[in-house]
Design an enzyme around this catalytic site. Structure first.
Site, PDB file in Angstrom:
ATOM      1  N   ARG A  75       9.666  20.554  20.754  1.00  0.00           N
ATOM      2  CA  ARG A  75       9.067  20.703  22.088  1.00  0.00           C
ATOM      3  C   ARG A  75       9.972  21.596  22.932  1.00  0.00           C
ATOM      4  O   ARG A  75       9.516  22.458  23.677  1.00  0.00           O
ATOM      5  CB  ARG A  75       8.854  19.334  22.759  1.00  0.00           C
ATOM      6  CG  ARG A  75       8.413  19.472  24.207  1.00  0.00           C
ATOM      7  CD  ARG A  75       7.718  18.268  24.826  1.00  0.00           C
ATOM      8  NE  ARG A  75       8.152  16.978  24.387  1.00  0.00           N
ATOM      9  CZ  ARG A  75       9.320  16.397  24.704  1.00  0.00           C
ATOM     10  NH1 ARG A  75      10.184  17.011  25.502  1.00  0.00           N
ATOM     11  NH2 ARG A  75       9.618  15.205  24.241  1.00  0.00           N
TER      12      ARG A  75
ATOM     13  N   TYR B 292      -9.928  34.797  37.223  1.00  0.00           N
ATOM     14  CA  TYR B 292     -10.407  34.037  36.074  1.00  0.00           C
ATOM     15  C   TYR B 292     -10.886  32.652  36.523  1.00  0.00           C
ATOM     16  O   TYR B 292     -10.164  31.936  37.229  1.00  0.00           O
ATOM     17  CB  TYR B 292      -9.266  33.924  35.059  1.00  0.00           C
ATOM     18  CG  TYR B 292      -9.637  33.143  33.839  1.00  0.00           C
ATOM     19  CD1 TYR B 292     -10.561  33.644  32.935  1.00  0.00           C
ATOM     20  CD2 TYR B 292      -9.086  31.897  33.591  1.00  0.00           C
ATOM     21  CE1 TYR B 292     -10.928  32.915  31.810  1.00  0.00           C
ATOM     22  CE2 TYR B 292      -9.438  31.164  32.467  1.00  0.00           C
ATOM     23  CZ  TYR B 292     -10.361  31.678  31.588  1.00  0.00           C
ATOM     24  OH  TYR B 292     -10.717  30.955  30.486  1.00  0.00           O
TER      25      TYR B 292
ATOM     26  N   ASP C 186      -1.065  37.798  36.637  1.00  0.00           N
ATOM     27  CA  ASP C 186      -1.771  37.534  35.378  1.00  0.00           C
ATOM     28  C   ASP C 186      -2.070  38.900  34.756  1.00  0.00           C
ATOM     29  O   ASP C 186      -2.913  39.647  35.246  1.00  0.00           O
ATOM     30  CB  ASP C 186      -3.056  36.753  35.682  1.00  0.00           C
ATOM     31  CG  ASP C 186      -3.848  36.398  34.422  1.00  0.00           C
ATOM     32  OD1 ASP C 186      -3.674  37.081  33.399  1.00  0.00           O
ATOM     33  OD2 ASP C 186      -4.659  35.454  34.493  1.00  0.00           O
TER      34      ASP C 186
ATOM     35  N   LYS D 290      -5.943  36.482  24.197  1.00  0.00           N
ATOM     36  CA  LYS D 290      -6.780  37.668  24.319  1.00  0.00           C
ATOM     37  C   LYS D 290      -6.157  38.846  23.558  1.00  0.00           C
ATOM     38  O   LYS D 290      -6.003  38.770  22.366  1.00  0.00           O
ATOM     39  CB  LYS D 290      -7.011  37.973  25.805  1.00  0.00           C
ATOM     40  CG  LYS D 290      -7.376  36.717  26.635  1.00  0.00           C
ATOM     41  CD  LYS D 290      -8.731  36.133  26.290  1.00  0.00           C
ATOM     42  CE  LYS D 290      -8.969  34.748  26.885  1.00  0.00           C
ATOM     43  NZ  LYS D 290      -8.773  34.643  28.321  1.00  0.00           N
TER      44      LYS D 290
HETATM   45  C1  LIG Z   1      -8.533  33.595  29.250  1.00  0.00           C
HETATM   46  C2  LIG Z   1      -7.802  33.860  30.481  1.00  0.00           C
HETATM   47  C3  LIG Z   1      -6.952  32.901  31.041  1.00  0.00           C
HETATM   48  C4  LIG Z   1      -6.776  31.526  30.441  1.00  0.00           C
HETATM   49  O1  LIG Z   1      -6.194  31.572  29.181  1.00  0.00           O
HETATM   50  P1  LIG Z   1      -6.510  30.504  28.012  1.00  0.00           P
HETATM   51  O2  LIG Z   1      -5.660  30.990  26.898  1.00  0.00           O
HETATM   52  O3  LIG Z   1      -7.972  30.546  27.744  1.00  0.00           O
HETATM   53  O4  LIG Z   1      -6.087  29.169  28.547  1.00  0.00           O
HETATM   54  C5  LIG Z   1      -6.273  33.232  32.206  1.00  0.00           C
HETATM   55  N1  LIG Z   1      -6.427  34.438  32.788  1.00  0.00           N
HETATM   56  C6  LIG Z   1      -7.242  35.386  32.275  1.00  0.00           C
HETATM   57  C7  LIG Z   1      -7.360  36.699  32.971  1.00  0.00           C
HETATM   58  C8  LIG Z   1      -7.959  35.125  31.120  1.00  0.00           C
HETATM   59  O5  LIG Z   1      -8.775  36.062  30.631  1.00  0.00           O
END
Ligand SMILES: *Cc1c(COP(=O)(O)O)cnc(C)c1O
Length: 381
Positions: free
Chosen positions: A46, A98, A170, A195
């Site tokens: 962890r 998001y 982000d 992604k």
């Molecule tokens: C998918 C996404 C998230 C969240 O990520 P997860 O891996 O699905 O928890 C946050 N910000 C953006 C811009 C995203 O496309």
């Protein structure tokens, strides 16, 4: 080291135990200690795991940061940033973000007494006006999802630096291939590794990267204490995906440009949102802070009919109707009912997320097939 070399080598060494060139999957929860406290830097997975550590070091290098931390999902990474705050603190966030982050903010942390204000961030005056003495964090997403607005990170950083406010970006849509927010003045970069970074639609994972040692210590404490970490198998898959990030991104950008240009001239399409267009409202900022414009495109249909949008999306043969983005395969989604369903409809319409809005993630397939798919589906409506 240049980016295309970093993705393959940064933070990675042949395995010290065996010489294995590829970072092994250390599928272990714990590590032998010779005497209490006498260990090789790993005590319990962890807290730290060698496969995850290799990925964290690699990501830190890609974002020109010093410290990387990986989590079980992108939202677990967002959650860790929010846990830096306490009751009474205030957050100013991009208004077009998001849906999952919006839900975590407004239905999760708002209940703990943290206040969120959502503003259109391509207007820095709106940010200045929303700041109070309790503002502790500014949350930026750029390009925004799904409207592809571009926020000037350096301009926002000028505001946060003056007032000692944390700036988190982000960077999921752009990836470190296209933009490095730490270099523009951000304190924390967040990724949904799910992604483009992992890139093959087979992992759920998140990451944070920062430069400041004290901030990193606080985030490591949260990572270890909350325990929302990713496993070694997923870390291996993400490392493997990242090795081709530069090649994939190049193709995503090329395909994105061709798809966006095709849609723009199509008589059944109303608006096309893609930051690479000269007349995109934030094109100059995109040009300044990004190296290319990516493969994410949103568009609406003439007549703005939801039925047409649904028909189109279920007629596609290559663009798969599914949430998510950034994988090798092209995906499509309907933000109003899928990713952004948790945003009230009035708020959605204000942002431009109309009923016929369709989001595309251009994959790395042969672009001729993508255009043919769009063309024949558009003929069906
Ligand atoms: C998918 C996404 C998230 C969240 O990520 P997860 O891996 O699905 O928890 C946050 N910000 C953006 C811009 C995203 O496309």
């Amino acid at each position: 080291m240049k980016f295309g070399t970093k993705v393959i080598h940064a933070g990675l060494q042949p395995d010290p135990a065996t010489g294995a060139v590829v970072t092994p999957i250390y599928q272990t929860s714990t590590y032998q200690q010779k005497a209490p406290g006498d260990h090789k830097g790993f005590e319990y997975s962890r807290t730290s795991n060698p496969t995850r550590k290799a990925l964290e070091d690699n990501l830190a290098a890609l974002e020109n940061g010093k410290y990387g931390l990986c989590f079980g999902s992108g939202l677990a990474a967002v959650d860790a940033v929010l846990k830096l705050l306490k009751t009474g603190d205030e957050v100013i966030s991009t208004n077009d973000l998001y849906g999952g982050s919006y839900r975590l903010f407004t239905q999760g942390f708002a209940q703990l007494g943290i206040k969120f204000t959502f503003v259109p961030m391509n207007n820095t005056i709106a940010i200045e006006e929303a700041i109070t003495p309790n503002t502790k964090l500014i949350w930026v997403e750029t390009p925004t999802n799904p409207m592809m607005n571009i926020i000037d990170v350096a301009a926002v950083a000028t505001i946060t630096k003056k007032r000692n406010i944390l700036l988190a970006v982000d960077n999921t849509f752009a990836t470190p291939f296209l933009q490095n927010p730490l270099g523009l003045g951000a304190d924390i970069v967040m990724h949904s590794v799910t992604k483009y970074l992992a890139g093959h639609s087979d992992v759920i994972m998140g990451a944070l990267i920062c430069k400041d040692e004290d901030l990193a210590k606080r985030l490591y404490f949260i990572q270890k204490s909350s325990g929302a970490v990713c496993g070694p198998q997923d870390s291996f898959l993400a490392l493997r995906g990242i090795k081709t990030l530069h090649l994939r991104m190049q193709r995503h950008c090329e395909n994105g440009k061709i798809v966006a240009t095709f849609l723009r001239t199509h008589p059944k399409v109303d608006k096309v949102y893609w930051p690479g267009f000269d007349d995109h409202p934030n094109h100059l900022i995109a040009k300044k802070q990004m190296r290319n414009y990516g493969g994410m495109i949103s568009f609406s249909l003439n007549g703005n009919s939801k039925e047409d949008a649904f028909k189109l999306m279920s007629t596609f043969k290559i663009f798969t109707l599914a949430e998510s983005l950034g994988g090798v395969e092209s995906l499509t989604c309907h933000p109003a009912t899928m990713t952004h369903a948790s945003i009230p409809s009035k708020e959605r319409e204000k942002l431009g997320i109309v009923d016929s809005l369709i989001r595309l993630s251009a994959g790395i397939e042969d672009v001729h097939d993508l255009i043919e798919d769009l063309d024949s589906a558009l003929k069906s409506i």
